[in-house]
Write a protein that holds these residues in place. Sequence first.
Motif, mmCIF file in Angstrom:
data_model
loop_
_atom_site.group_PDB
_atom_site.id
_atom_site.type_symbol
_atom_site.label_atom_id
_atom_site.label_comp_id
_atom_site.label_asym_id
_atom_site.label_seq_id
_atom_site.Cartn_x
_atom_site.Cartn_y
_atom_site.Cartn_z
ATOM 1 N N CYS A 165 0.777 -1.229 0.000
ATOM 2 C CA CYS A 165 0.000 0.000 0.000
ATOM 3 C C CYS A 165 0.816 1.291 0.000
ATOM 4 C CB CYS A 165 -0.986 0.023 1.161
ATOM 5 S SG CYS A 165 -2.228 1.330 0.947
ATOM 6 N N THR A 166 0.635 2.025 -1.091
ATOM 7 C CA THR A 166 1.171 3.380 -1.225
ATOM 8 C C THR A 166 0.049 4.326 -1.648
ATOM 9 O OG1 THR A 166 1.810 2.907 -3.519
ATOM 10 C CG2 THR A 166 3.502 2.602 -1.814
ATOM 11 N N VAL A 167 -1.171 3.992 -1.254
ATOM 12 C CA VAL A 167 -2.335 4.767 -1.672
ATOM 13 C C VAL A 167 -2.265 6.197 -1.156
ATOM 14 C CG1 VAL A 167 -4.843 4.987 -1.411
ATOM 15 C CG2 VAL A 167 -3.834 2.780 -1.977
ATOM 16 N N CYS A 168 -1.770 6.398 0.059
ATOM 17 C CA CYS A 168 -1.622 7.749 0.598
ATOM 18 C C CYS A 168 -0.157 8.023 0.890
ATOM 19 C CB CYS A 168 -2.490 7.946 1.840
ATOM 20 S SG CYS A 168 -1.744 7.363 3.382
ATOM 21 N N ALA A 169 0.132 9.194 1.383
ATOM 22 C CA ALA A 169 1.510 9.613 1.593
ATOM 23 C C ALA A 169 2.192 8.910 2.769
ATOM 24 C CB ALA A 169 1.570 11.130 1.781
ATOM 25 N N SER A 175 -8.626 9.752 1.484
ATOM 26 C CA SER A 175 -7.280 9.464 0.981
ATOM 27 C C SER A 175 -6.908 7.991 1.060
ATOM 28 C CB SER A 175 -6.244 10.291 1.750
ATOM 29 O OG SER A 175 -6.500 11.671 1.617
ATOM 30 N N HIS A 176 -7.357 7.298 2.102
ATOM 31 C CA HIS A 176 -6.994 5.893 2.311
ATOM 32 C C HIS A 176 -7.950 4.928 1.625
ATOM 33 C CE1 HIS A 176 -9.765 7.275 5.303
ATOM 34 N NE2 HIS A 176 -9.932 6.101 5.854
ATOM 35 N N PHE A 177 -9.033 5.457 1.030
ATOM 36 C CA PHE A 177 -10.020 4.598 0.368
ATOM 37 C C PHE A 177 -10.245 4.991 -1.101
ATOM 38 C CE2 PHE A 177 -11.884 3.742 4.770
ATOM 39 C CZ PHE A 177 -11.374 2.450 4.824
ATOM 40 N N VAL A 178 -9.252 5.571 -1.736
ATOM 41 C CA VAL A 178 -9.384 5.952 -3.147
ATOM 42 C C VAL A 178 -9.673 4.749 -4.046
ATOM 43 C CG1 VAL A 178 -8.155 6.879 -5.148
ATOM 44 C CG2 VAL A 178 -8.093 8.099 -2.963
ATOM 45 N N ASP A 186 -1.704 13.568 0.670
ATOM 46 C CA ASP A 186 -2.053 12.711 -0.458
ATOM 47 C C ASP A 186 -0.847 12.392 -1.322
ATOM 48 O OD1 ASP A 186 -5.173 12.505 -0.493
ATOM 49 O OD2 ASP A 186 -4.744 14.607 -0.051
ATOM 50 N N ALA A 187 -0.817 11.167 -1.851
ATOM 51 C CA ALA A 187 0.284 10.713 -2.691
ATOM 52 C C ALA A 187 0.097 11.191 -4.127
ATOM 53 C CB ALA A 187 0.361 9.182 -2.658
ATOM 54 N N PRO A 188 1.156 11.666 -4.773
ATOM 55 C CA PRO A 188 1.054 12.155 -6.153
ATOM 56 C C PRO A 188 0.510 11.111 -7.117
ATOM 57 C CG PRO A 188 3.153 12.792 -5.193
ATOM 58 C CD PRO A 188 2.510 11.850 -4.230
ATOM 59 N N VAL A 207 4.704 17.541 1.804
ATOM 60 C CA VAL A 207 3.807 16.684 1.026
ATOM 61 C C VAL A 207 2.573 17.459 0.580
ATOM 62 C CG1 VAL A 207 2.264 14.677 1.162
ATOM 63 C CG2 VAL A 207 4.595 14.536 2.068
ATOM 64 N N ALA A 208 1.968 18.205 1.507
ATOM 65 C CA ALA A 208 0.731 18.923 1.192
ATOM 66 C C ALA A 208 0.950 19.967 0.099
ATOM 67 C CB ALA A 208 0.170 19.586 2.451
ATOM 68 N N LYS A 209 2.088 20.638 0.116
ATOM 69 C CA LYS A 209 2.351 21.633 -0.924
ATOM 70 C C LYS A 209 2.376 20.991 -2.307
ATOM 71 C CE LYS A 209 6.106 23.480 0.889
ATOM 72 N NZ LYS A 209 7.282 24.379 1.009
ATOM 73 N N LYS A 210 3.065 19.875 -2.425
ATOM 74 C CA LYS A 210 3.119 19.184 -3.715
ATOM 75 C C LYS A 210 1.731 18.714 -4.133
ATOM 76 C CE LYS A 210 7.878 17.548 -3.088
ATOM 77 N NZ LYS A 210 8.738 16.349 -2.888
ATOM 78 N N ALA A 211 0.975 18.191 -3.166
ATOM 79 C CA ALA A 211 -0.367 17.686 -3.473
ATOM 80 C C ALA A 211 -1.291 18.808 -3.934
ATOM 81 C CB ALA A 211 -0.948 16.988 -2.243
ATOM 82 N N VAL A 212 -1.268 19.923 -3.225
ATOM 83 C CA VAL A 212 -2.173 21.033 -3.554
ATOM 84 C C VAL A 212 -1.820 21.628 -4.918
ATOM 85 C CG1 VAL A 212 -2.885 23.356 -2.877
ATOM 86 C CG2 VAL A 212 -2.774 21.535 -1.170
ATOM 87 N N LYS A 213 -0.562 21.722 -5.220
ATOM 88 C CA LYS A 213 -0.162 22.232 -6.536
ATOM 89 C C LYS A 213 -0.624 21.296 -7.649
ATOM 90 C CE LYS A 213 4.020 24.159 -6.747
ATOM 91 N NZ LYS A 213 5.473 24.406 -6.473
ATOM 92 N N LYS A 214 -0.549 19.988 -7.394
ATOM 93 C CA LYS A 214 -1.032 19.029 -8.387
ATOM 94 C C LYS A 214 -2.546 19.124 -8.526
ATOM 95 C CE LYS A 214 0.994 15.053 -8.972
ATOM 96 N NZ LYS A 214 1.228 14.916 -10.442
#
Length: 306
Positions: free
Chosen positions: A28-32, A129-132, A159-161, A198-205
Amino acid sequence: MVKGSYLKLPPGELAKRAKKAVAMLGDCTVCAQECRVNRLEGELGICRGGRLAAVNSYGPHFGEEDVLVGTGGSGTIFFTYCNLSCEFCQNCEISQLGEGDEVPAGELAGMMLDLQKRGCHNINLVSPSHFVPQFLEALNVAAEKGLTLPVVYNTGGYDAPETLDLLDGIVDIYMPDIKFADDDAGRKYSGAVEYFTVAKKAVKKMHGQVDDLAVDGRGIAYRGLLVRHLVLPDNLARSEKVFEFLADEVSKDTFINIMDQYYPAFNAVNYPELDRRITRKEFREAVDAARRAGLRRIYTGFNKIF
């Protein structure tokens, strides 16, 4: 009425994304958090979510932002557990104590269809996030049965990219909560390594996928980014850094909800610095910081500042 972006995907694409996401559960790598447990075989990681989604409740919600609620309400689905371990969580019975039941994809799809039937304006996934993977399976079923509502992804921001890439063209409105602009605070109070990084990268994506928040003629949002930020006592969240990041690296037209409803819930009593409500002065200072950063769409729950 604006329809969900997922209806524009090529035939079979939604099922393909769901299959790919489910495969991620095996390591599992579904979330960060990247626990790398085998959720397909019953192993549990930090979130404690298994192969099936777990849901606490669902229904029309009229306590969300006005742009989500409209006249029919936001169709919320409250997932059980969370990929964060916030010591001050105000929904700790659900996120930390695990109140809720596992549901198969067909049942989760049925919830979405019922929310549409009841006149909701969107499907609002709370802590997804954990149930995508499970959501994507259910969305595939629901779309085949007539679901058309836009999807709101209501997340804690960790969240994971790779998972966000699977949601590109599926999620219409991203609603991350940027909790801290301090990685040390994120680790201490939410159990998240490098939270702000992590959040900065996620929000930008997220913003790259959906752009600034757009509303229709009724004032109801149908696409874009909506950020939430909860003001903490003594500025433990470093609120001004959150606002500067959004203004400088995302968009000065980011719709930001600055929230004043902090109170010492769950384990906050164990942290003297968290064991009180915020003052009106602290809240005003946060709003002023957002203005100084140059943000133009500030929502404070009782009014909007442009």
